[in-house]
Design an enzyme around this catalytic site. Structure first.
Site, mmCIF file in Angstrom:
data_model
loop_
_atom_site.group_PDB
_atom_site.id
_atom_site.type_symbol
_atom_site.label_atom_id
_atom_site.label_comp_id
_atom_site.label_asym_id
_atom_site.label_seq_id
_atom_site.Cartn_x
_atom_site.Cartn_y
_atom_site.Cartn_z
ATOM 1 N N ASN A 207 0.854 -1.201 0.000
ATOM 2 C CA ASN A 207 0.000 0.000 0.000
ATOM 3 C C ASN A 207 0.884 1.243 0.000
ATOM 4 O OD1 ASN A 207 0.552 0.825 2.841
ATOM 5 N ND2 ASN A 207 -0.350 -1.185 3.243
ATOM 6 N N ALA A 271 1.518 1.343 11.640
ATOM 7 C CA ALA A 271 1.725 0.648 10.363
ATOM 8 C C ALA A 271 0.416 0.425 9.614
ATOM 9 C CB ALA A 271 2.408 -0.696 10.618
ATOM 10 N N ASP A 275 -4.205 -6.347 5.080
ATOM 11 C CA ASP A 275 -5.203 -7.218 5.716
ATOM 12 C C ASP A 275 -5.119 -8.647 5.189
ATOM 13 O OD1 ASP A 275 -6.364 -5.352 7.434
ATOM 14 O OD2 ASP A 275 -7.481 -4.453 5.776
ATOM 15 N N LYS A 285 8.521 -17.403 -10.431
ATOM 16 C CA LYS A 285 7.734 -16.291 -10.974
ATOM 17 C C LYS A 285 6.512 -16.844 -11.712
ATOM 18 C CE LYS A 285 8.094 -12.353 -14.049
ATOM 19 N NZ LYS A 285 8.067 -12.499 -15.466
ATOM 20 N N ASP A 303 -4.421 -9.728 12.943
ATOM 21 C CA ASP A 303 -4.566 -8.314 13.325
ATOM 22 C C ASP A 303 -3.662 -8.074 14.538
ATOM 23 O OD1 ASP A 303 -5.383 -5.835 14.479
ATOM 24 O OD2 ASP A 303 -7.201 -5.955 13.253
ATOM 25 N N ILE A 304 -2.570 -7.375 14.285
ATOM 26 C CA ILE A 304 -1.540 -7.223 15.330
ATOM 27 C C ILE A 304 -2.088 -6.422 16.512
ATOM 28 C CG2 ILE A 304 0.823 -6.458 15.774
ATOM 29 C CD1 ILE A 304 1.241 -6.594 12.676
ATOM 30 N N PHE A 321 -4.098 3.402 14.841
ATOM 31 C CA PHE A 321 -4.378 4.435 13.849
ATOM 32 C C PHE A 321 -5.524 3.952 12.969
ATOM 33 C CE2 PHE A 321 -1.416 8.095 13.273
ATOM 34 C CZ PHE A 321 -0.811 7.997 14.513
ATOM 35 N N LYS A 335 -13.802 1.165 15.447
ATOM 36 C CA LYS A 335 -12.522 0.457 15.410
ATOM 37 C C LYS A 335 -11.892 0.392 16.794
ATOM 38 C CE LYS A 335 -10.630 0.785 11.363
ATOM 39 N NZ LYS A 335 -9.956 1.358 10.204
ATOM 40 N N LYS A 339 -11.270 -3.315 18.210
ATOM 41 C CA LYS A 339 -9.891 -3.798 18.333
ATOM 42 C C LYS A 339 -9.389 -3.775 19.766
ATOM 43 C CE LYS A 339 -8.428 -2.956 13.647
ATOM 44 N NZ LYS A 339 -7.225 -3.112 12.831
#
Ligand code: CTP
Length: 392
Positions: A207, A271, A275, A285, A303-304, A321, A335, A339
């Site tokens: 990302n 970070a 997902d 390859k 999910d850390i 975050f 969230k 979480k």
């Protein structure tokens, strides 16, 4: 508030000094400028005066200023002297102890710390003479920032570019390190950057996270005396002073590095963790083939943040975050609960936040929402670090 004397040398990067003045002022500093003859070919004294809201000094031969020993006063009244951009010529004159214009005279007269941000053509930077001069300056106690690598205005490629303005602001802030060691004795884990989830030996899922906000937070915490473990995904950023850095690629590696870093008093999960990861990473390859089905089967990543929230070693203060593009506060509140985080720092990433230098965030806690004005990422980091120090 600190007072910074900014010497603007004569290179194409001089225009970035204008942005630097704004960044420093946004971070709460007063800026006074000295413009060299060379610098005046690239930016005007008027621009620097308007941005700094201070008189700009250009010459040693100003009767009025010098009647008051202007060059001595200027160099002594600053908390830090910054040279940006520092050209090969200015670096050479500094290393030789010359005093043949206002800039070099006050650099010789100052008793304050000096930080320089070099910018020049790659061959000029790599030339043994420049490298010798830089080594001399470092030996003299000058903080010399490493120039960035990349495409240059002259069409060549390599080291010599002025670092990002936000990086320069961060180094200046750390050079002005606050005396307050409000986080002494605390251990804080910070995650930053994206993760790369491999598809095959040459491809990955990623990302747009640059890691800048997380690195700025790690730096701000370390400046307050915290022991900081920074678990960083793949980013191109220098390690902030006094920070222990663990580089990782994937979410799984990040999760393990965070677990290994425990116990901690607080964790700030900045970070942008992917997902999803690819279930069967191809050992070779992948080839397109004509009729082959789309080759990716994805599996959910751990999910850390949520895992940490339920860990027996859960840090006392757990901060997540939330990067949202719509209904920012609703999503952030949800969230936080889902979480198990204490605070969520929510930001709207529909604009130029990712990779950019500024951020407008909302701090969502059990008590409610606090919306901060749009600030440089370094200033968001400073404010958050102060809040963390208050909470611990
Ligand atoms: N996070 C994490 N591990 C993950 C995903 C996210 O630790 N596998 C953390 C991030 O570091 C951040 C917070 O969780 O602190 C929010 O991440 P975000 O990706 O915005 O949330 P998601 O749970 O992915 O929610 P959604 O996809 O609904 O936006």
């Amino acid at each position: 508030m600190s007072r910074i004397l900014l010497i603007v040398g004569g290179g194409i990067a001089a225009y970035k000094a204008c942005e630097l003045i704004r960044g420093l002022r946004a971070a709460g500093h007063e800026v006074r400028c000295v413009l060299t003859d060379g610098g005046a070919h690239f930016v005007t004294a008027m621009t620097l005066a308007a941005l700094s809201e201070n008189k700009v000094h250009t010459t040693l031969w100003d009767l009025k200023d010098e009647a008051e020993m202007g060059h001595i006063r200027l160099s002594r009244e600053a908390d830090l002297v910054v040279v940006c951009p520092a050209t090969a010529d200015l670096i050479a004159r500094m290393a030789g102890g010359l005093a043949n214009d206002l800039a070099t005279t006050l650099l010789l007269a100052t008793d304050k710390p000096v930080l320089i941000a070099p910018a020049m053509n790659v061959r000029m930077w790599l030339h043994p003479a420049t490298q010798r001069n830089v080594a001399q300056l470092r030996g003299d106690g000058v903080v010399v920032m490493e120039p960035d690598k990349g495409a240059m205005a002259c069409g060549e490629f390599g080291p010599g570019r002025l670092p990002d303005v936000s990086t320069i602001v961060a180094r200046i802030t750390s050079a002005l390190a606050p005396a307050v060691r409000s986080l002494e004795g605390r251990h804080i884990v910070v995650t930053a950057g994206p993760t790369h989830e491999p598809i095959d030996p040459v491809r990955y899922i990623a990302n747009r996270s640059s890691g800048k906000q997380g690195f700025a937070i790690a730096a701000a915490l370390a400046r307050r005396g915290a022991r900081v473990t920074l678990v960083a995904g793949p980013v191109d950023l220098p390690t902030p002073p006094n920070v222990i850095r663990q580089d990782v690629q994937t979410a799984e590696e990040m999760s393990k590095a965070v677990a290994d870093a425990l116990p901690a008093d607080a964790a700030v999960m900045v970070a942008a963790v992917a997902d999803w990861r690819v279930e069967d990473i191809a050992p070779q390859k992948l080839k397109k083939g004509e009729d082959a089905p789309a080759p990716l089967r994805l599996a959910r990543n751990v999910d850390i943040l949520a895992t940490l929230a339920h860990d027996p070693h859960r840090p006392r203060l757990l901060i997540g975050f939330a990067a949202e593009t719509e209904r920012v506060l609703d999503h952030a509140q949800a969230k936080r609960q889902r979480k198990g985080a204490d605070w969520i720092v929510a930001n709207d990433v529909s604009g130029d936040v990712m990779g950019g230098d500024a951020n407008a965030v909302h701090l969502v806690t059990a008590e409610g929402v606090e919306s901060w004005e749009r600030l440089p990422k370094t200033a968001v980091a400073e404010r958050l670090a102060d809040r963390i120090a208050d909470a611990l």
